[in-house]
Design an enzyme around this catalytic site. Sequence first.
Site, mmCIF file in Angstrom:
data_model
loop_
_atom_site.group_PDB
_atom_site.id
_atom_site.type_symbol
_atom_site.label_atom_id
_atom_site.label_comp_id
_atom_site.label_asym_id
_atom_site.label_seq_id
_atom_site.Cartn_x
_atom_site.Cartn_y
_atom_site.Cartn_z
ATOM 1 N N HIS A 149 0.984 -1.224 0.421
ATOM 2 C CA HIS A 149 0.224 0.413 0.297
ATOM 3 C C HIS A 149 0.591 0.926 -0.038
ATOM 4 O O HIS A 149 0.727 2.574 -0.060
ATOM 5 C CB HIS A 149 -0.938 -0.037 1.645
ATOM 6 C CG HIS A 149 -2.148 -1.071 1.210
ATOM 7 N ND1 HIS A 149 -2.201 -1.132 -0.159
ATOM 8 C CD2 HIS A 149 -2.575 -1.930 1.791
ATOM 9 C CE1 HIS A 149 -3.285 -2.120 0.187
ATOM 10 N NE2 HIS A 149 -3.334 -3.010 1.515
ATOM 11 N N GLU A 208 2.338 -12.458 -17.438
ATOM 12 C CA GLU A 208 2.617 -12.980 -16.311
ATOM 13 C C GLU A 208 3.545 -13.803 -16.486
ATOM 14 O O GLU A 208 4.521 -13.747 -14.851
ATOM 15 C CB GLU A 208 1.634 -12.206 -15.661
ATOM 16 C CG GLU A 208 1.096 -11.195 -15.587
ATOM 17 C CD GLU A 208 -0.556 -10.877 -15.118
ATOM 18 O OE1 GLU A 208 -0.702 -10.300 -14.412
ATOM 19 O OE2 GLU A 208 -1.542 -12.002 -15.730
ATOM 20 N N ASP A 263 4.170 -9.549 -11.953
ATOM 21 C CA ASP A 263 4.158 -11.486 -11.141
ATOM 22 C C ASP A 263 5.136 -11.667 -12.424
ATOM 23 O O ASP A 263 5.809 -12.920 -12.098
ATOM 24 C CB ASP A 263 2.612 -11.838 -12.303
ATOM 25 C CG ASP A 263 1.822 -11.817 -10.959
ATOM 26 O OD1 ASP A 263 2.264 -11.832 -9.871
ATOM 27 O OD2 ASP A 263 0.802 -10.919 -11.133
ATOM 28 N N CYS A 282 2.083 -2.478 -19.027
ATOM 29 C CA CYS A 282 1.310 -2.280 -17.664
ATOM 30 C C CYS A 282 1.434 -2.717 -16.665
ATOM 31 O O CYS A 282 1.287 -2.284 -15.414
ATOM 32 C CB CYS A 282 -0.214 -2.203 -18.052
ATOM 33 S SG CYS A 282 -0.629 -4.453 -17.666
#
Length: 564
Positions: free
Chosen positions: A201, A426, A450, A497
């Site tokens: 976060h 990924e 990932d 992305c």
Amino acid sequence: MHETTVTGENTSPGESRTLRGLGVSPGAAAGPVCRMAGPPRLPDPATVPPDDRAAELRTAERALRETSAALSALAAKAAEPAAREILEAQSLIAADPGLSDMVGDNVGAGMTAAHAIAAACAHHREALLAVGGYIAERAADLDDIGNRAIAAALGLPMPGVPDPGHPFVLVAEDLSPADTATLDPAMVLALVTEKGGPTSHTAILARARGLPAVVACPDAAALEDGEMVAVDGVLGEVRTAVGEDEAAAIRRRAAGERERLQASGGPGRTADGHPVKLLLNIGSAADLESGFSAEGVGLFRTEFLFLDRREAPGLDEQVAAYEAVFRALPGDRVIVRTLDAGTDKPLPFLTLPDEINPALGIRGLRVDRVRPGVLDTQLDAIAAAARSSGVRPWVMAPMVTTVAEATAFARMARARGITDVGAMVEVPAAALRADRLLAELDFLSIGTNDLSQYTCAADRQHGELADLLDPWQPALLRLIAECAAAGERAGKPVGVCGEAAADPLLAAVLVGLGVTSLSMSAPGIPAVRESLAGRTLEECREAARSALEADDPAEARRSLRGDH
């Protein structure tokens, strides 16, 4: 690493040191350290007599209610959609009946309210850590909830972001979503944490606020209040023994750079005019209100619509959410990612079974193997929203691994009239078969977080393995190059992305590898646009060649910093 630095007339005494972590939000800043206080201290355990346990339970339940309400109030005040979503989820956890029931059982066994809350949160925390992956990162959320509730039960103020009365560099072991969401950007110059990862976060909200941030920097524990430091959110470095004059100069340059970049606009392109689409990563239509100029959406994370739901959102609700984004961008590219969920991002309504290793289990497109109706409804909703808005969206699936999966997904999407169908890359297997995937699909989009963890076999939340998760790892860049080359041969676009796209230096390397679009959080776009505009395509290609030949991320970065 130690180095001597001459910084100016008022240079601080002592030897300069460079502390290294993971740069997760670009930018430069300098100023005095202000450390965040630790959580409330639990008193020594004591057994509550049976006659007093009902009152103790009321205290515990009140503390949980106050914590939930406080987090909900913070969510309502949060400016960024990402912060709102995180805080709302925390508020729901604090109000969860399962947590309350366990606290009640602990009080019934004779624990005080504070100790009952601490034990219940510790139990749930261990369960999250056992799951691993993305969910292990959410253990920090539970720590924050527990600390807030314990403080409420003890009648103590919850330690939060300090307020020394002057701008400062905030240093902490870690930051909770509530801490990060309530930062005052006028006072907090940069964030440095000992723990955390690229998808923590702290990282997400620092990028949303445009604050330079370095996480997974264990040596930050030695930084002291008032110590002058310089923070580089691109290189992931914190330099000590910085003088007042140098710190002021760094701040002036950073402020001027921000103003200049925010005033810039136009499409992404290299110095010699080679186009590179600069796109946004969003979770809802609210994220389009950033004020930064972009050329569309490269990643519409639809899972935010599904979070914390006991039942899946219905067709009409999904149509409205997708249509709101499509109508806001009638002439731009909008790439929708279908639900990226599974055991490492559990959604209650999916009722997926527990797994020994969820990062290698049922997630992303694989959910369709066991809950096929979810993807069917979502594709129906995307197609309906496209028809009603008159927009032609691009749609991609996460965690595509094989050609058979790509073929099946493309068939499902095209049967509903969706013509531009792609896949997230990924998994290394997908990158190595990019040619064959593109024979079935119209585009690829690379998710670097990932792809990095699967390439280097390192959990992306593991602070001790931050060096392996660095997006400058040459092995990761080699896989990106394979995908880009396949796209060039097929005449089809290949974008990135993952948040690696927001690194201004790495963006030039990615373009040099052949990537055709870069998608990121809004504050990253101006610096990336500037970086590309300052280099020709051939210079980007040379930078890519140097990075691929490097033996480690540090060497790859140095090769580019020295080329320009």
